[in-house]
Design a protein around this motif. Structure first.
Motif, PDB file in Angstrom:
ATOM      1  N   ALA A 120       6.579  -6.583  -1.699  1.00 35.60           N
ATOM      2  CA  ALA A 120       5.687  -5.425  -1.768  1.00 35.60           C
ATOM      3  C   ALA A 120       5.465  -4.988  -3.204  1.00 35.60           C
ATOM      4  O   ALA A 120       4.354  -4.603  -3.592  1.00 35.60           O
ATOM      5  N   LEU A 121       6.506  -5.064  -4.014  1.00 42.01           N
ATOM      6  CA  LEU A 121       6.396  -4.688  -5.416  1.00 42.01           C
ATOM      7  C   LEU A 121       5.448  -5.616  -6.160  1.00 42.01           C
ATOM      8  O   LEU A 121       4.636  -5.176  -6.990  1.00 42.01           O
ATOM      9  N   SER A 122       5.539  -6.914  -5.879  1.00 40.65           N
ATOM     10  CA  SER A 122       4.681  -7.871  -6.581  1.00 40.65           C
ATOM     11  C   SER A 122       3.208  -7.682  -6.224  1.00 40.65           C
ATOM     12  O   SER A 122       2.346  -7.712  -7.110  1.00 40.65           O
ATOM     13  N   VAL A 123       2.891  -7.469  -4.948  1.00 48.72           N
ATOM     14  CA  VAL A 123       1.482  -7.307  -4.583  1.00 48.72           C
ATOM     15  C   VAL A 123       0.950  -5.956  -5.060  1.00 48.72           C
ATOM     16  O   VAL A 123      -0.231  -5.830  -5.418  1.00 48.72           O
ATOM     17  N   ALA A 124       1.806  -4.925  -5.087  1.00 50.89           N
ATOM     18  CA  ALA A 124       1.370  -3.640  -5.638  1.00 50.89           C
ATOM     19  C   ALA A 124       1.112  -3.749  -7.129  1.00 50.89           C
ATOM     20  O   ALA A 124       0.214  -3.081  -7.671  1.00 50.89           O
ATOM     21  N   LEU A 125       1.875  -4.605  -7.809  1.00 49.99           N
ATOM     22  CA  LEU A 125       1.672  -4.784  -9.237  1.00 49.99           C
ATOM     23  C   LEU A 125       0.359  -5.497  -9.527  1.00 49.99           C
ATOM     24  O   LEU A 125      -0.249  -5.283 -10.579  1.00 49.99           O
TER      25      LEU A 125
ATOM     26  N   GLY B 115       0.813  -1.213   0.000  1.00 46.06           N
ATOM     27  CA  GLY B 115       0.000   0.000   0.000  1.00 46.06           C
ATOM     28  C   GLY B 115       0.843   1.258   0.000  1.00 46.06           C
ATOM     29  O   GLY B 115       0.503   2.256  -0.646  1.00 46.06           O
ATOM     30  N   SER B 116       1.959   1.227   0.720  1.00 47.86           N
ATOM     31  CA  SER B 116       2.873   2.368   0.708  1.00 47.86           C
ATOM     32  C   SER B 116       3.428   2.608  -0.692  1.00 47.86           C
ATOM     33  O   SER B 116       3.482   3.751  -1.173  1.00 47.86           O
ATOM     34  N   LEU B 117       3.847   1.518  -1.373  1.00 52.93           N
ATOM     35  CA  LEU B 117       4.341   1.650  -2.749  1.00 52.93           C
ATOM     36  C   LEU B 117       3.253   2.175  -3.678  1.00 52.93           C
ATOM     37  O   LEU B 117       3.502   3.028  -4.539  1.00 52.93           O
TER      38      LEU B 117
END
Length: 655
Positions: free
Chosen positions: A224-229, A19-21
């Motif tokens: 974090a990058l994968s879930v933000a994607l 969520g931050s990303l």
């Protein structure tokens, strides 16, 4: 349920970091790969305040959150607001520099002894509660509840508040938003402060759940990058669900995997790699229409496009001077210093060869390679095992190792052919994580004790002297071949990929094939450098090629200059000489200072994308030009002046 609940715990924190990303990219256009390092800083500060300084849990926790907000504002003012108008490649590189600098800076300012157990934000955090088949600790409850509250508050803030309405207006129509009086600068600052607060809270909640280790927190950035994607960097709700799902799947695989199997020890930590790779391959790209041009670090300046022409005699004189200086420095490194320092120089030249891979892929091809550690490890491990266990001659083993690294590069290149430059960079990042967490944890590939290399000697030289001589010869050959290739078809292909791929395709250049070729050559050179490093050290292991170390490599080489072999050579020597010099300073925490400087140098990429070597050269040229009078003035001063006729005023004229 006994396996699902622990997955929900860690998944909730994945959701918070994702969520931050999502917040920062959707509102400012910056992908913050330092999110894991920022969480580590908060966890590190909390541990120091509680365990070393004796603060209460609540006072230390509130101080860490306040510090995270303040750090968010400072980083926005110094770094992030300058990155908002840069292309994504420069953004990624600068935030990688931040990810490298922050952990080392924390260890420099607040040195700690070995950490065995870290506290949570609640007293007696390891106290266990049992409700039927569910067993949980107070720390786990705090993680789930705290992450859920933060994610829900973040969604409400973005979707229901005036701040969210203004933010969406800025994202959709920035010019109109400024026209109706929305302060975009203040909105950007508030966004980074909120995102930094969320990251700091995630660090506090993660503290008792994972080891206080910078490398582990860095890998959280990939998760974090994968879930933000999954949420396309826009939907906080989808991102939260993806984070929880990733945590549950990881926990189930760990719980049901056979004891001691590679599934639990390697497959589960590499799950973010598989998720990120699948998302990128199926076409899940970044949300929005952010600028994605070639890396500023690879663009040519007018001075480079029109270099000063030299006569044939001047070129041969310059080459003779260069060869003489190189031979003299090699002799000094081999015979003047003791065994320790010859080993330092030998390692430096090995890293210089590895960094030549960055010169090809990132400098010439404009492809940000975040997986060079994986390529170097592939070459080093394959060559070492063949030389020691299969009794293959070292030269033949090195050839096979370089070929193995090149095959890895070709596979990664083919996987990334459908992606833009940022997607390609993320694929290489996930490859490095895959190698560290999965492939190299398979003991049939890399033994637990590491890979040994046979002793290497040239004539009667010592081992380190032989390594220096071998490294210098290999570096000179590779640098010479790259310089020659740069002037031919390969150089034109790199220029097309780096400068304007669309225009290159319009004139018939196979840009996708060129990318595969560039990354294959860069990976092969990285594998060759890994082999040299194995020969110099005599034994190598997984710790020599972690994801974090690979990011430090990138930070060093872009700080010095990613264009040209000079930058790779200076960066390789700096990478080993600087830490060796600090061994003479009897202050243990100062050993982190070189890493801090390397990371800060990579952050400076936003100001001068071509590194300090280029900046130094331009300053020297400007001073030399200022010392000489302009050519026009010289010509005017030396030109003959025609005599003017003598005019005698007539008496009474003008009356």
């Amino acid at each position: 349920m006994s396996y699902i609940y622990p997955g929900i715990v860690i998944g909730a924190l994945y959701a918070l970091l994702g969520g931050s990303l999502t917040l920062t990219y959707s509102l400012t256009g910056v992908i913050n790969l330092a999110v894991g390092a920022m969480a580590y800083a908060s966890a590190y500060l909390f541990y120091h305040l509680v365990s070393v300084d004796g603060w209460s849990l609540w006072l230390a926790g509130s101080t860490c959150v306040a510090a995270s907000i303040a750090v968010g504002f400072v980083l926005w003012a110094l770094i992030f607001r300058n990155l908002e108008k840069k292309n994504l490649i420069v953004q990624l590189t600068a935030t990688i520099g931040l990810a490298v600098a922050i952990p080392a800076l924390m260890q420099l300012l607040l040195p700690l002894q070995q950490v065995y157990q870290t506290p949570g934000i609640l007293p007696n955090g390891f106290h266990t509660y049992s409700w039927g088949f569910l067993n949980t600790t107070r720390n786990q409850v705090a993680a789930v509840v705290g992450a859920a509250v933060c994610v829900v508050a973040l969604i409400v803030l973005v979707e229901k508040s005036r701040f969210g309405l203004s933010a969406r207006a800025v994202v959709d129509r920035p010019a109109i938003a400024e026209g109706v009086g929305i302060n975009t600068t203040r909105l950007s600052a508030v966004t980074w402060m909120i995102a930094s607060a969320m990251t700091g809270i995630a660090g506090l909640l993660l503290n008792p759940l994972i080891q206080l280790d910078a490398a582990q927190y860095t890998t959280l950035s990939v998760a974090a990058l994968s879930v933000a994607l999954v949420g396309r960097f826009r939907s906080l709700g989808v991102t939260a669900l993806a984070g929880v799902a990733l945590g549950i799947v990881s926990s189930l695989m760990t719980g049901y995997a056979p004891v001691g199997s590679v599934i639990g020890s390697g497959m589960v930590p590499a799950l973010p790699f598989f998720l990120l790779l699948i998302l990128l391959i199926v076409g899940r790209s970044l949300g929005g229409t952010r600028r994605d041009s070639a890396a500023d670090a690879s663009r040519l300046s007018p001075e480079e496009l029109q270099p000063r022409r030299l006569t044939s005699q001047q070129r041969w004189v310059r080459r003779g001077i260069l060869i003489t200086v190189a031979l003299a420095m090699t002799w000094v490194a081999m015979f003047v210093f003791d065994e320790y320092w010859t080993g330092v120089f030998a390692a430096g030249i090995s890293f210089a060869v590895i960094f030549l891979g960055f010169t090809v892929s990132t400098g010439e091809g404009g492809i940000l390679c975040l997986g060079q550690a994986g390529f170097a490890a592939a070459g080093a491990f394959v060559a070492g095992r063949l030389a020691t266990e299969a009794n293959l001659p070292l030269f033949a083993a090195a050839v096979v190792g370089v070929a193995a690294a090149m095959v890895c590069g070709i596979v990664i290149g083919l996987l990334g052919t459908r992606l833009d430059q940022v997607g390609f960079a993320l694929v290489t990042l996930s490859f490095a994580l895959f190698c560290e967490k999965f492939m190299f944890n398979v003991q049939t590939v890399v033994p637990l004790a590491g890979v040994l290399y046979p002793e290497f000697h040239i004539g009667g030289l010592r081992g380190t002297q032989s390594s220096i001589l071998l490294g210098v010869v290999v570096f000179a050959l590779v640098a010479g071949l790259l310089t020659f290739a740069k002037r031919g078809r390969f150089g034109r292909l790199c220029a097309a990929v780096r400068g304007n791929p669309v225009a290159g395709e319009s004139i018939g250049i196979n840009i996708k094939g060129a990318r595969v070729g560039i990354i294959a050559i860069g990976s092969a050179i990285g594998g060759l450098g890994g082999v040299l490093l194995g020969i110099e050290q005599g034994a190598i292991g997984i710790s020599d090629f972690t994801l974090l170390i690979g990011l430090v490599w990138l930070a060093v080489v872009v700080t010095v200059g990613v264009r040209g072999y000079q930058g790779a050579l200076v960066a390789g020597l700096m990478f080993t000489i600087f830490p060796a010099l600090f061994q003479y300073v009897h202050v243990s925490q100062l050993g982190q200072l070189p890493t801090v400087l390397f990371g800060l140098g990579a952050i400076g990429l936003a100001r001068e994308p071509r590194g300090f070597l280029y900046e130094t050269k331009m300053r020297f040229r400007s001073k030399r030009a200022a010392a000489k009078p302009p050519a026009e003035l010289v010509a005017a001063a030396t030109a003959p002046v025609a005599a003017e006729p003598i005019r005698v005023p007539l008496e009474g004229a003008g009356r």
